[in-house]
Structures are given as C-alpha cells and as structure tokens.
Design a protein around this motif. Structure first.
Motif, short mmCIF file in Angstrom:
data_model
loop_
_atom_site.label_atom_id
_atom_site.label_comp_id
_atom_site.label_asym_id
_atom_site.label_seq_id
_atom_site.Cartn_x
_atom_site.Cartn_y
_atom_site.Cartn_z
N ARG A 136 -99.84 22.87 -2.73
CA ARG A 136 -100.61 24.42 -2.64
C ARG A 136 -100.43 25.21 -3.64
NH1 ARG A 136 -104.11 26.83 1.16
NH2 ARG A 136 -104.10 25.66 2.99
N PHE A 137 -99.05 25.04 -3.96
CA PHE A 137 -98.52 26.08 -5.04
C PHE A 137 -99.19 25.72 -6.37
CE2 PHE A 137 -95.53 27.08 -8.40
CZ PHE A 137 -95.52 28.41 -8.35
N ALA A 138 -99.28 24.46 -6.56
CA ALA A 138 -99.89 24.12 -7.94
C ALA A 138 -101.25 24.51 -7.93
CB ALA A 138 -99.85 22.55 -7.90
N GLN A 139 -101.96 24.40 -6.89
CA GLN A 139 -103.24 24.64 -6.96
C GLN A 139 -103.47 26.35 -6.82
OE1 GLN A 139 -104.29 23.06 -3.11
NE2 GLN A 139 -104.66 21.06 -4.00
N ALA A 140 -102.43 26.91 -6.43
CA ALA A 140 -102.64 28.56 -6.61
C ALA A 140 -102.43 29.17 -7.75
CB ALA A 140 -101.54 29.13 -5.48
N VAL A 141 -101.60 28.58 -8.65
CA VAL A 141 -101.32 29.24 -10.02
C VAL A 141 -102.60 29.21 -10.96
CG1 VAL A 141 -98.89 28.79 -9.86
CG2 VAL A 141 -100.55 27.19 -11.10
N GLU B 47 -100.96 29.29 -16.21
CA GLU B 47 -100.03 28.95 -15.84
C GLU B 47 -99.68 27.51 -15.50
OE1 GLU B 47 -99.26 32.08 -12.93
OE2 GLU B 47 -98.98 33.46 -14.59
N ALA B 48 -100.91 26.99 -14.66
CA ALA B 48 -100.84 25.68 -14.70
C ALA B 48 -100.29 24.71 -15.81
CB ALA B 48 -101.98 25.10 -14.03
#
Lengths: 107, 107
Positions: free
Chosen positions: A84-89, A93-94
């Motif tokens: 989820r976090f990876a998708q949110a950045v 930033e990714a």
DNA sequence: GGCGTAGTACTACGTCCCGTAGAGGGAGGG
DNA sequence: CCCTCCCTCTACGGGACGTAGTACTACGCC
C-alpha cells in the motif's frame, strides 16, 4: 517541540533559548522541554561546566524511519501495508525507494 | 481502541459489545468509542433501524500506509528518510517493497 | 395502551502528555 | 558576601482517551 531542535545538528545548551528567541519562551520552558526530550530518549546530554550540552540521539531521518517502522508494526499484515505504501508514494519518491533498495541489494 | 475494531472487516453495530465481552465494558463505553472513532473519520456509520452499523472508513493497510506517509511528512528531506527506511526494513520486507515498486512501474 | 428493553445522544471524570512556566538550590565571579 | 547563571522539581491549563452514567426515544409484547 522537537521541530526546533531536530533541525540543527550541532550540539548546544541553553543557547537553544537564544536561537528561538522569536517565540520568547521562559528559559525554564526551554530547559523543561530539553529535559523531557532527553528522558524520552530523543536527546543526549553531556555535562559542560555547570550546563548541559544537548545532542540529538538519532538523526532526524533515522527518527522518521523509526516512526514509519512503528506504524508498520501496528498491522498484522506487514506486506500488505508495505505494498500500500509503495503505491501511495509519488513517482519520484518511488524512484528514491527503488534506488535505495537496489543499492541495498548490491552490498 | 481501534485495535479491537480495525481487525474485523464485516460491518456491525453494538454487536461489537458482544464480541469484546471479555473486557466487560459498559455498553455505553463501546458506543462512545465507536462514536468518537466515527467523528475522527476512522469509521463510517449507516442507519439500520434504530441502531447504527459501523464500518471501517479505510482498510487497516491503507491506514497504516497513511500513518507512514504522515511520518514522512515530518521531515524536510523526504528522500533521506525514505532511504533510511529502505535500509531499515528486513530483507524479506525489502523484497516485498521491491516487488510492489516493480509492479507499480509496469502499470 | 402501558411497560420493559434496546439503542442513542449528551455529559462527566480520571489520567496522561504536552507546552508553558515559577520557585528554589548550588556554583562561580566581582 | 551578594549577584547571576543554570539546574531540578513542581505546577497548571488544555486536549485526547478510556471508561461510564443519565436522559430520551422507539419497538414490541402482553
């Protein structure tokens, strides 16, 4: 609170009071805050004559990373949260994350 | 607080009270908590007869991810914190992150 | 139709943390 | 010897949180 502090890297004592004179706080206020931060482990203090000299216990980045890990600890499914976090950045930033992970791999 | 709640996905009302009977709280306590969580936006409620039916506003994972982003917002140097974070996660979790990022890239 | 029951809203109280600060003690300098 | 500096201890108002009581309403049964 730590905002003021965590920014400046060099160690200091009640000069902190001078540095944030704009907020004109009582000297004791600054001391109390520094003291409490020390008790909580955010700061380290060393004697310097009759005064204390304070220093961040960890870099701001390390602290942030720790906070993030702490949040991560609150879930049962760490992988899902990480995904989820990876998708949110944001995209850039990714990219940073990807790079850091790649370097990690190379070591 | 939300611990109890955020775990179970299905929606419910004061049955929550039944579910956590082990902590034997007053029924009003459970209601107050649900109410406050709703006010803070963690829960969503829908009328069901005279009762309310509560439902998590966001998945637990989404919530965690949000917390992590929030922590990230506290720094001036997001990249540094992200890098730190990447270095701090365990190997398997770094793998999860990598995978999520890769999939992200492919979309 | 009244009365019990379930469910709600509103209010309260103790505790803890935080930002702020004062009062009192020890140590060095004039 | 007194003044000043800095420290420690204690405190107070505010806000969040966990817990709970009281008061009001709407069903439904007898």
């Amino acid at each position: 609170m730590d905002v003021l502090w965590a920014e400046r890297s060099p160690l200091t004592a009640r000069e902190v009071g001078r540095l944030i004179a704009d907020r004109d706080l009582a000297p004791t206020t600054v001391m109390t805050v520094l003291d409490r931060l020390t008790r909580k482990g955010f700061l380290t203090r060393v004697r310097d004559g009759r005064a204390w000299r304070y220093e961040p216990a960890a870099s701001r980045d390390a602290y942030i990373a720790e906070l993030m890990l702490e949040a991560l600890d609150m879930t049962g499914d760490r992988s899902a949260a990480l995904t989820r976090f990876a998708q949110a950045v944001s995209g850039t930033e990714a990219e940073v994350l990807r790079k850091a992970l790649t370097e990690l791999e190379e070591e």
